[in-house]
Design an enzyme around this catalytic site. Structure first.
Site, PDB file in Angstrom:
ATOM      1  N   ASP A  35     -26.872  18.495 -26.098  1.00 59.80           N
ATOM      2  CA  ASP A  35     -26.761  17.248 -27.282  1.00 59.80           C
ATOM      3  C   ASP A  35     -28.160  16.625 -27.354  1.00 59.80           C
ATOM      4  OD1 ASP A  35     -23.942  17.409 -27.727  1.00 59.80           O
ATOM      5  OD2 ASP A  35     -23.443  15.973 -26.215  1.00 59.80           O
ATOM      6  N   LYS A  57     -25.808  15.189 -32.059  1.00 58.97           N
ATOM      7  CA  LYS A  57     -25.346  14.307 -33.263  1.00 58.97           C
ATOM      8  C   LYS A  57     -26.136  12.926 -33.241  1.00 58.97           C
ATOM      9  CE  LYS A  57     -20.472  15.822 -32.429  1.00 58.97           C
ATOM     10  NZ  LYS A  57     -19.316  15.223 -31.841  1.00 58.97           N
ATOM     11  N   MET A 172     -23.018   2.675 -27.815  1.00 58.52           N
ATOM     12  CA  MET A 172     -23.127   3.014 -29.114  1.00 58.52           C
ATOM     13  C   MET A 172     -22.802   1.707 -30.146  1.00 58.52           C
ATOM     14  SD  MET A 172     -21.377   6.615 -28.890  1.00 58.52           S
ATOM     15  CE  MET A 172     -19.817   5.647 -28.269  1.00 58.52           C
TER      16      MET A 172
END
Length: 516
Positions: A35, A57, A172
């Site tokens: 990632d 991502k 996040m």
């Protein structure tokens, strides 16, 4: 035959925070699927033959959808490969690891899940904020700050969170900071509740912003504070002033270039990381075999004819003994020889081979060895020096002037390494390098030539004028000066620890005594 998938929590950013089991899985893998937020340095531990597949991502772009990542893991495993699936933090803490496991199980793919340290705990800790503390917080909650946008309504119980006396950690959530604050205030949370945002937690460029629910949105906007960041809400934030430790390290928020050969860069890079800095590895030299080992092999076969064996570097020791073993000899072949070693590391390398050096100068350079040997050699003695193909002639010439017969044999070569050239050029242009370390004259010469700093108007001195230049010793510093590069610090002891000490003393005037 089906392969196997290791779902590994790579930790929050500091490469040292991966578990031992996780790292062992990386070393075993044929394929690394990773990632965006994993520590990139972990990729170095994979086998040289491993395939690397990036599936990262970001809020703006997804390389692959989650379904495509699931299919990729299944496809690779069905080919019989061992896959290390590296995920930031912990695989199951908002990492969608559960979805990947379900997909693997449906296709009967063997898997293991290796827990990782979540940023919900690590980022606050590196900012000096404990998520629990007696008298302030006896619990903490981890909440997503980025719910599935396709949800009809939020599944977060804002009323319960607003009444919670413990610590709230949102992951996040920086892009939704205003909504998070508004929801908490609307449900009764005190507007003066302390809050902290920790960006890139546990990394050398970590940034922490503190405030209260009443002013944090405006502060974040003013600072242009962006993701990735952890949001911590609660009274424990006020402990930061007492408990902050990581951001006080001497190299914190500093990029330090390491020009050593890739095979030898780890010691210096590790020390820089331990002191809070970001090592930028740019190995300007590669250590390679010589065109032929014949001269060295012939010298080894005739060791009985020599009186002295002189090693000027760890590489010289390594390659000499490799050839000794290749010829089916061992250290008994050195019986009757006196040995010299320049530098503590060279001395230690010899000791690892069972040889205790007879002569080790206190000052780690050829000139000091010459003075020391004057008292012990006699005219006509034969000396063997296995070393790099290109090296200073000071030592052999001085020994010959004393009437000694000196054979200088190439044991290895140092050649240019041009990898990452554009990256370093860009960092220099944007003044992103705080310091450059040089550990030999070869690293200086190759640095200048690889970056073409001696071409046209790009003179080295001008290009590096805003960067701290640190050298391992006076010989290396002298080479810098020959290229017009101003040297800012020279190690008192010509070793990697000595180089690091000189950087600590010179790079940060406010460094605390514990780091000296």
């Amino acid at each position: 035959m089906s392969g196997r998938v290791y779902l590994i929590g790579a930790g929050p950013g500091d490469e040292g925070l991966i578990t031992v089991k996780g790292l062992n899985c990386v070393k075993e893998a044929n394929v690394i699927v990773y990632d965006r937020l994993i520590p990139q340095a972990l990729l170095r531990y994979a086998p040289s033959t491993a395939e690397f597949i990036f599936v990262g991502k970001s809020p703006e772009k997804h390389t692959l959808t989650q379904e495509e990542i699931n299919d990729l893991l299944i496809e690779q495993a069905e080919q019989g490969k061992i896959i290390a699936r590296l995920k930031g933090g912990d695989p199951f803490v908002f990492g969608r690891g559960g979805e990947e496991v379900i997909a693997l199980k449906e296709h009967n793919i063997p898997f293991e899940v290796v827990p990782g340290i979540t940023s919900a705990v690590a980022a606050p800790m590196y900012a000096g904020i404990p998520v629990t503390h007696r008298g302030l917080s006896s619990s903490f909650a981890v909440i997503t700050g980025h719910e599935d946008p396709d949800k009809a309504e939020s599944s977060i119980s804002w009323q319960d969170l607003a009444l919670e006396s413990g610590t709230l950690c949102f992951l996040m959530g920086v892009g939704n900071l205003s909504r998070i604050v508004d929801n908490l205030l609307a449900h009764g949370k005190d507007s003066e509740t302390p809050i902290a945002l920790v960006r890139w937690g546990t990394r050398p460029y970590q940034k922490t912003l503190t405030g209260t629910l009443s002013n944090i949105v405006e502060k974040a906007k003013s600072e242009n504070f962006k993701s990735p960041a952890v949001i911590i809400i609660g009274e424990v934030v006020n402990l930061r002033e007492q408990l902050a430790w990581f951001e006080k390290k001497p190299f914190f928020n500093k990029n330090i270039l390491v020009t050593r050969a890739r095979s030898q860069a780890s010691e210096l890079s590790y020390k820089i990381s331990q002191l809070g800095g970001q090592p930028v590895e740019f190995p300007t030299i590669k250590i390679e075999k010589p065109d032929t080992y014949q001269p060295l092999d012939e010298a080894i076969k005739k060791l009985a004819e020599y009186n002295w064996l002189v090693f000027t570097s760890v590489n010289g020791v390594k390659h000499f003994f490799n050839r000794l073993e290749n010829l089916d000899y061992d250290c008994r072949q050195l019986a009757g020889l006196k040995t010299c070693a320049i530098g503590s590391k060279t001395k230690e390398s010899l000791e690892e081979k069972g040889i205790k050096a007879d002569v080790v100068p206190q000052e780690y350079r050829a000139e000091a060895l010459i003075d020391l040997m004057k008292e012990q050699v006699k005219s006509g003695d034969r000396v063997l020096i296995p070393r790099a193909k290109e090296a200073r002639e000071v030592l052999p010439e001085a020994l010959r002037e004393q009437g000694l017969k000196v054979d200088v044999i190439t044991a290895y070569e140092t050649v240019k390494d041009t990898k990452d050239t554009e990256k370093v050029r860009k960092m220099l242009k944007q003044n992103e390098l705080d310091a450059i370390t040089f550990t030999s004259s070869s690293t200086v010469k190759n640095f200048v030539e690889v970056l073409e700093l001696n071409v046209g108007l790009n003179e080295p001195g001008a290009v590096l004028a805003n960067t701290h230049i640190a050298c391992i010793g006076p010989i290396t510093a002298s080479t810098c000066q020959q290229y017009g590069i101003e040297v800012n610090s020279i190690a008192n002891e010509y070793t990697i620890p000595g180089l690091v000490e000189s950087l600590i003393d010179n790079l940060d005037e406010n460094v605390e005594e514990e780091f000296k």
